[in-house]
Design a protein around this motif. Structure first.
Motif, PDB file in Angstrom:
ATOM      1  N   ARG A   1       5.083  -7.448 -15.977  1.00 42.75           N
ATOM      2  CA  ARG A   1       4.836  -6.006 -16.096  1.00 42.75           C
ATOM      3  C   ARG A   1       3.488  -5.626 -15.490  1.00 42.75           C
ATOM      4  O   ARG A   1       3.356  -4.594 -14.817  1.00 42.75           O
ATOM      5  CB  ARG A   1       4.894  -5.604 -17.572  1.00 42.75           C
ATOM      6  N   ILE A   2       2.494  -6.452 -15.694  1.00 44.78           N
ATOM      7  CA  ILE A   2       1.167  -6.184 -15.129  1.00 44.78           C
ATOM      8  C   ILE A   2       1.223  -6.233 -13.606  1.00 44.78           C
ATOM      9  O   ILE A   2       0.637  -5.387 -12.914  1.00 44.78           O
ATOM     10  CB  ILE A   2       0.140  -7.189 -15.688  1.00 44.78           C
ATOM     11  N   LYS A   3       1.936  -7.228 -13.056  1.00 34.41           N
ATOM     12  CA  LYS A   3       2.074  -7.335 -11.596  1.00 34.41           C
ATOM     13  C   LYS A   3       2.823  -6.125 -11.027  1.00 34.41           C
ATOM     14  O   LYS A   3       2.487  -5.614  -9.959  1.00 34.41           O
ATOM     15  CB  LYS A   3       2.796  -8.621 -11.232  1.00 34.41           C
ATOM     16  N   ILE A   4       3.862  -5.685 -11.753  1.00 36.41           N
ATOM     17  CA  ILE A   4       4.633  -4.520 -11.306  1.00 36.41           C
ATOM     18  C   ILE A   4       3.747  -3.277 -11.289  1.00 36.41           C
ATOM     19  O   ILE A   4       3.770  -2.494 -10.333  1.00 36.41           O
ATOM     20  CB  ILE A   4       5.857  -4.305 -12.216  1.00 36.41           C
ATOM     21  N   ALA A   5       2.949  -3.116 -12.345  1.00 37.69           N
ATOM     22  CA  ALA A   5       2.059  -1.958 -12.420  1.00 37.69           C
ATOM     23  C   ALA A   5       1.068  -1.951 -11.256  1.00 37.69           C
ATOM     24  O   ALA A   5       0.764  -0.902 -10.680  1.00 37.69           O
ATOM     25  CB  ALA A   5       1.315  -1.951 -13.753  1.00 37.69           C
ATOM     26  N   GLU A   6       0.571  -3.135 -10.887  1.00 34.23           N
ATOM     27  CA  GLU A   6      -0.349  -3.239  -9.741  1.00 34.23           C
ATOM     28  C   GLU A   6       0.364  -2.855  -8.442  1.00 34.23           C
ATOM     29  O   GLU A   6      -0.215  -2.172  -7.580  1.00 34.23           O
ATOM     30  CB  GLU A   6      -0.910  -4.655  -9.648  1.00 34.23           C
ATOM     31  N   ALA A   7       1.616  -3.304  -8.307  1.00 34.59           N
ATOM     32  CA  ALA A   7       2.386  -2.965  -7.097  1.00 34.59           C
ATOM     33  C   ALA A   7       2.652  -1.467  -7.022  1.00 34.59           C
ATOM     34  O   ALA A   7       2.682  -0.878  -5.932  1.00 34.59           O
ATOM     35  CB  ALA A   7       3.702  -3.745  -7.082  1.00 34.59           C
ATOM     36  N   LEU A   8       2.844  -0.835  -8.175  1.00 39.14           N
ATOM     37  CA  LEU A   8       3.097   0.607  -8.195  1.00 39.14           C
ATOM     38  C   LEU A   8       1.912   1.400  -7.640  1.00 39.14           C
ATOM     39  O   LEU A   8       2.082   2.516  -7.137  1.00 39.14           O
ATOM     40  CB  LEU A   8       3.402   1.072  -9.627  1.00 39.14           C
ATOM     41  N   GLU A   9       0.711   0.830  -7.744  1.00 40.21           N
ATOM     42  CA  GLU A   9      -0.485   1.513  -7.234  1.00 40.21           C
ATOM     43  C   GLU A   9      -0.363   1.799  -5.736  1.00 40.21           C
ATOM     44  O   GLU A   9      -0.981   2.733  -5.223  1.00 40.21           O
ATOM     45  CB  GLU A   9      -1.726   0.641  -7.468  1.00 40.21           C
ATOM     46  N   GLU A  10       0.423   0.989  -5.027  1.00 39.33           N
ATOM     47  CA  GLU A  10       0.562   1.143  -3.574  1.00 39.33           C
ATOM     48  C   GLU A  10       1.624   2.161  -3.183  1.00 39.33           C
ATOM     49  O   GLU A  10       1.782   2.467  -2.007  1.00 39.33           O
ATOM     50  CB  GLU A  10       0.917  -0.213  -2.944  1.00 39.33           C
ATOM     51  N   PHE A  11       2.354   2.656  -4.181  1.00 40.22           N
ATOM     52  CA  PHE A  11       3.475   3.545  -3.876  1.00 40.22           C
ATOM     53  C   PHE A  11       2.975   4.985  -3.780  1.00 40.22           C
ATOM     54  O   PHE A  11       2.484   5.564  -4.741  1.00 40.22           O
ATOM     55  CB  PHE A  11       4.548   3.438  -4.969  1.00 40.22           C
ATOM     56  N   ILE A  12       3.102   5.580  -2.598  1.00 35.97           N
ATOM     57  CA  ILE A  12       2.575   6.930  -2.371  1.00 35.97           C
ATOM     58  C   ILE A  12       3.579   7.986  -2.858  1.00 35.97           C
ATOM     59  O   ILE A  12       4.692   7.676  -3.263  1.00 35.97           O
ATOM     60  CB  ILE A  12       2.258   7.160  -0.877  1.00 35.97           C
ATOM     61  N   ASP A  13       3.164   9.236  -2.796  1.00 38.65           N
ATOM     62  CA  ASP A  13       4.023  10.348  -3.231  1.00 38.65           C
ATOM     63  C   ASP A  13       4.990  10.694  -2.091  1.00 38.65           C
ATOM     64  O   ASP A  13       4.794  11.661  -1.348  1.00 38.65           O
ATOM     65  CB  ASP A  13       3.154  11.552  -3.599  1.00 38.65           C
ATOM     66  N   ILE A  14       6.040   9.891  -1.977  1.00 41.39           N
ATOM     67  CA  ILE A  14       6.966  10.026  -0.850  1.00 41.39           C
ATOM     68  C   ILE A  14       7.639  11.399  -0.820  1.00 41.39           C
ATOM     69  O   ILE A  14       7.886  11.966   0.253  1.00 41.39           O
ATOM     70  CB  ILE A  14       8.017   8.896  -0.881  1.00 41.39           C
ATOM     71  N   GLU A  15       7.937  11.957  -1.993  1.00 40.99           N
ATOM     72  CA  GLU A  15       8.588  13.278  -2.033  1.00 40.99           C
ATOM     73  C   GLU A  15       7.753  14.305  -1.270  1.00 40.99           C
ATOM     74  O   GLU A  15       8.271  15.080  -0.465  1.00 40.99           O
ATOM     75  CB  GLU A  15       8.770  13.726  -3.483  1.00 40.99           C
ATOM     76  N   ARG A  16       6.443  14.313  -1.535  1.00 40.39           N
ATOM     77  CA  ARG A  16       5.584  15.307  -0.884  1.00 40.39           C
ATOM     78  C   ARG A  16       5.300  14.959   0.565  1.00 40.39           C
ATOM     79  O   ARG A  16       5.122  15.846   1.399  1.00 40.39           O
ATOM     80  CB  ARG A  16       4.290  15.465  -1.685  1.00 40.39           C
ATOM     81  N   VAL A  17       5.267  13.673   0.886  1.00 40.39           N
ATOM     82  CA  VAL A  17       5.088  13.270   2.286  1.00 40.39           C
ATOM     83  C   VAL A  17       6.248  13.770   3.126  1.00 40.39           C
ATOM     84  O   VAL A  17       6.062  14.317   4.224  1.00 40.39           O
ATOM     85  CB  VAL A  17       4.951  11.736   2.403  1.00 40.39           C
ATOM     86  N   LEU A  18       7.476  13.617   2.625  1.00 43.31           N
ATOM     87  CA  LEU A  18       8.654  14.083   3.365  1.00 43.31           C
ATOM     88  C   LEU A  18       8.594  15.592   3.589  1.00 43.31           C
ATOM     89  O   LEU A  18       8.947  16.086   4.667  1.00 43.31           O
ATOM     90  CB  LEU A  18       9.932  13.728   2.599  1.00 43.31           C
ATOM     91  N   THR A  19       8.131  16.317   2.581  1.00 42.91           N
ATOM     92  CA  THR A  19       8.021  17.772   2.725  1.00 42.91           C
ATOM     93  C   THR A  19       6.972  18.139   3.765  1.00 42.91           C
ATOM     94  O   THR A  19       7.172  19.047   4.566  1.00 42.91           O
ATOM     95  CB  THR A  19       7.672  18.418   1.376  1.00 42.91           C
ATOM     96  N   ARG A  20       5.853  17.421   3.753  1.00 42.28           N
ATOM     97  CA  ARG A  20       4.832  17.689   4.775  1.00 42.28           C
ATOM     98  C   ARG A  20       5.376  17.397   6.165  1.00 42.28           C
ATOM     99  O   ARG A  20       5.070  18.108   7.124  1.00 42.28           O
ATOM    100  CB  ARG A  20       3.574  16.847   4.502  1.00 42.28           C
ATOM    101  N   PHE A  21       6.180  16.347   6.295  1.00 45.81           N
ATOM    102  CA  PHE A  21       6.783  16.036   7.591  1.00 45.81           C
ATOM    103  C   PHE A  21       7.648  17.207   8.052  1.00 45.81           C
ATOM    104  O   PHE A  21       7.610  17.593   9.219  1.00 45.81           O
ATOM    105  CB  PHE A  21       7.636  14.772   7.489  1.00 45.81           C
TER     106      PHE A  21
END
Length: 845
Positions: free
Chosen positions: A316-336
């Motif tokens: 769970r700790i490793k997963i939480a660390e990996a989540l830190e790298e996940f950007i706000d894809i929903e808003r990135v797609l809208t900006r695109f």
């Protein structure tokens, strides 16, 4: 002709007024060179909001301006103030004889349509709302342009309060309205700087369609109007069926401090639960708090996930660390889609995909289902890996490398020319100098001739044959060579070649990304759900929360429950006192709660509501054990305040909120009343509170109710079916009172108001006098009770049988009137006066 008219009657000002006439409700940013200028009323309004200097054009026309390169910061402040901004840029005129530059509107920025990060909250939804009335129903839509979410409600138009409440709950930044729907928008929202946009006829569909199709068409048309050449696409519209969710009105959300606390931003349910590492997870958590489920299978699914994650802390700790790298894809797609893509976004997407793959590998190892990436996403990831520059990517194309070398031979040569061009020239100069033996030979550069070889006049005659003369000077000759020209072309064209190749690849990647929108949104949804479950797991682990049981009989059975937020922020060394509760719709469902101020009544009531919300969010609970039924609504009537602008007093607001509850609740509702009736006279308030309780206990099955009050007279209602008494216990010793904060069955002995007043710092003379008055009033009340109980004070019906018929009738009337009086409902002095008056009338008869 006035001077103002002359100042306006210039080519530029005519151009401005012509454009401004099309946008009367917006502030027009009119590009003039390096500035955006504002004129007339726009300038006055903007100067106040932005704190910029207000000047005058031609000493007549109000004018204010901002540097174009700093526009975003100023726009953000205007949007925060609820304003719309129209951006008008200079363009090349098609008419070569035109005296002024052409200008066109390139973007309309409104509070509900922003997509830029600096104009949005980090995770809060930014809603654009549209109200469409069709026959007897309202289509109430909420679109978050930044995430492409489109939610809508279908509500009967007579349910005005429900419509207003839904708008308040979503708090849209902007509302598009038709003339016949303006009355549904709550005035309170207008005060929150909501931007109102009337529906323009051109936004409506040409062909005859109805319902949802009209809603989607209008929202699409409005976005195309605002963004001009850009195309937007919402996710599939989602109907919000309120029977699927626990209903929370705006007042309840405010009273329970679910999202905001006016005194401390951290002391909210959201802050307590928020261990999310992603923006999508935070939005998911916020939505679950506002819309807890009424589906038992969904709750069981959440609990299963939490239990599973609890077993694998390291993973769970490793997963939480990996989540830190996940950007706000929903808003990135809208900006695109909005033409606001940045090269750096692709590095964020690349890291997000890699993060997803790492998370999936970890979850597969613990048996937590997580979807595999599609082949298209995998191919896209490889394309990014093969092509993107490995260092930090630029915010804007051209600022630094975007693609890695090896992308193409042309790109590589251009980069080599850019990076090594100066070295090439130095090497060429040294080589030509050695071959020719000309010591004065230098290779120089200027903007007119470009690169050239310069030789002194004395040595110019010895120039090699492959030197081509370029210019003759007094001091010498200038030459070029085929090799120098080739190097010059490569160096001077390098930037242009790099820019063209990077722009082409960038646009292709944007296009490719948008083609994979559905796959990316699916990834974001799974990550948000996972982030949510990890947050709830952390809360469970850190606080020792327990898994509840689901009941189907409507009962609420709570064993040693705690207020989750209050407990989390207690000072070091203090312990939260847990309390239990049992509310049974077919038995004791309505608790009359008494006890002193500061004893913990409000905390106890709120903790019951928060535990119910946590339960229906699928969370574990702060309790020793809990066995709860699903509820359809939670209502609260806690505290009140004047609504001065609408001419509404504290008591009127209190009664409006109470009326709303009494007209909306069902047998499956949970209702919290705190001090209802205290805003008016004792008689009125007590009568209202009493009648509310009677009204509630008439129902079967009954709603679950906690009714906190200082009217101790209401405890007499425990004899009624379904009403029982609870109180907050206290300990008294030597004129000192300790609030034990323990809820017990029964009624409190007194309110200890004078003691609380003393703690608050009232002068001792005031509190001592209050004690004297209280002692006097209580003795009078005791005297009344004794007098009323004296059998000799009033004759009974047997004793008046010897009176004549008229006297008997009068006497029966008096006795009947007397028996209606309940001493507990009337202040002592008033009760004594009434009893003495009736006593005199009885004796006279």
């Amino acid at each position: 002709m006035s001077e103002t008219y002359e100042a306006l009657n210039t080519p530029v000002m005519r151009q401005f007024t012509e454009i401004k006439d099309s946008f009367p409700d917006s502030i027009l940013f009119f590009r003039m060179g390096d500035f955006y200028e504002m004129f007339m009323e726009d300038a006055k309004e903007a100067a106040l909001i932005l704190d910029i200097t207000l000047t005058k054009r031609q000493n007549q026309i109000p004018m204010a301006g901002i540097p174009y390169h700093a526009a975003e910061g100023y726009i953000a402040r205007l949007i925060q103030a609820g304003k719309k901004v129209v951006v008008c840029e200079q363009t090349k005129s098609e008419d070569p004889k035109a005296k002024i530059m052409s200008r066109e509107v390139v973007r309309i920025i409104s509070p509900g349509t922003v997509i830029e990060d600096n104009l949005l909250g980090s995770y809060q939804n930014n809603y654009l709302s549209f109200l469409h009335l069709e026959k007897n129903h309202i289509f109430l839509a909420f679109a978050d342009v930044s995430t492409a979410d489109l939610l809508y409600f279908y509500i009967a138009k007579e349910e005005t309060e429900k419509i207003k409440d839904t708008i308040q709950r979503f708090s849209p930044r902007e509302v598009i309205y038709e003339e016949n729907t303006l009355s549904f928008i709550p005035e309170e929202e207008l005060k929150k700087k909501i931007s109102l946009t009337p529906l323009r006829p051109e936004f409506l569909p040409d062909k005859k369609v109805g319902g949802l199709e009209v809603v989607v068409h209008v929202l699409d048309a409005y976005l195309k109007y605002n963004y001009r050449k850009q195309e937007f696409k919402f996710k599939a519209p989602k109907l919000i069926d309120e029977t699927d969710f626990l209903g929370l009105d705006e007042k309840t959300i405010e009273h329970l401090e679910l999202l905001e606390n006016p005194n401390n931003k951290q002391h909210t349910l959201f802050s307590l639960l928020n261990h999310c590492r992603t923006a999508t997870g935070k939005r998911f958590l916020r939505q679950r708090i506002l819309y807890p489920s009424r589906n038992p299978e969904k709750l069981r699914h959440h609990w299963e996930r939490i239990l599973l994650l609890s077993q694998f802390k390291k993973e769970r700790i490793k997963i939480a660390e990996a989540l830190e790298e996940f950007i706000d894809i929903e808003r990135v797609l809208t900006r695109f889609r909005g033409g606001k893509a940045s090269p750096r976004d692709f590095r964020g997407i690349e890291k997000s995909i890699e993060s997803y793959l790492s998370i999936k590998q970890l979850l597969d190892g613990v048996g937590y289902g997580f979807s595999s990436l599609s082949n298209q996403i995998e191919a896209y990831r490889l394309r990014l890996k093969e092509r993107l520059y490995e260092g930090e990517l630029p915010v804007f194309l051209g600022n630094s490398p975007f693609l890695k070398l090896g992308y193409s031979s042309e790109y590589d040569k251009a980069h080599e020319a850019k990076e090594k061009g100066k070295d090439w020239i130095i090497e060429l100069e040294e080589r030509e100098k050695q071959k020719s033996g000309l010591s004065s030979l230098k290779i120089r550069y200027n903007k007119i001739l470009g690169y050239f070889i310069e030789i002194s006049r004395v040595q110019a005659k010895e120039a090699p044959a492959h030197f081509l003369k370029k210019q003759t000077l007094v001091t010498g000759e200038r030459f070029t060579t085929p090799e120098l020209e080739d190097k010059e072309r490569m160096i001077l064209e390098a930037d242009q070649i790099i820019e063209g190749i990077e722009k082409t690849e960038f646009e292709e990647l944007v296009k490719n990304t948008l083609q994979l929108s559905n796959e990316f949104l699916g990834m974001a949804e799974e990550v948000a759900s996972l982030d949510y479950h990890i947050s709830l797991t952390i809360c469970k682990e850190e606080n020792g929360w327990v898994q509840p049981e689901i009941r189907e009989d409507g009962r609420l059975l709570l064993n040693e429950g705690k207020h989750p937020v209050v407990e989390a922020f207690l000072p070091i060394g203090e312990r939260f006192v847990p309390n239990s509760l049992d509310l049974d719709p077919k038995g004791e469902a309505i608790a009359v709660l008494t006890g002193p101020n500061m004893a913990g009544k409000s905390t106890f009531m709120r903790q019951v509501a928060l535990i119910q919300i946590l339960f229906q969010m699928g969370s574990f609970l702060p309790a020793k054990s809990a066995s709860l039924s699903l509820v359809d609504r939670i209502f609260t009537r806690i505290g009140s305040g004047d609504n001065l602008t609408s001419g509404e007093s504290t008591f009127f607001v209190e009664m409006k909120e109470t009326a709303y509850i009494l007209n909306q609740f069902t047998e499956n509702s949970l209702i919290l009343f705190d001090e209802v009736g205290r805003g008016t006279s004792t008689y009125d308030g007590l009568s209202i509170a009493w009648s509310i309780l009677e009204f509630l206990c008439e129902k079967f099955p009954k709603p679950k109710v906690i009714f906190a009050t200082h009217y101790h007279e209401l405890t007499e209602l425990s004899k009624e079916n379904g009403i029982f008494n609870l109180f907050l216990d206290t300990y008294e010793k030597e004129d000192k009172i300790l609030f034990l904060k323990k809820v017990k069955k029964g009624k409190s002995k007194q309110s200890f108001g004078i003691y609380v007043a003393k703690l608050a710092g009232l002068p001792e003379s005031v509190t001592n006098r209050a004690k004297e008055l209280l002692t006097g009033l209580e003795s009078k009340k005791k005297e009344i009770r004794i007098k009323r109980e004296e059998p000799s004070l009033f004759p009974n019906l047997n004793e008046i049988s010897n009176l004549d018929e008229g006297s008997q009738s009068n006497m029966k009337e008096i006795i009947t009137e007397l028996k209606k009086i309940d001493i507990n409902l009337i202040p002592p002095m008033e009760a004594l006066r009434i009893l003495e008056e009736l006593s005199q009338r009885a004796k006279q008869k």
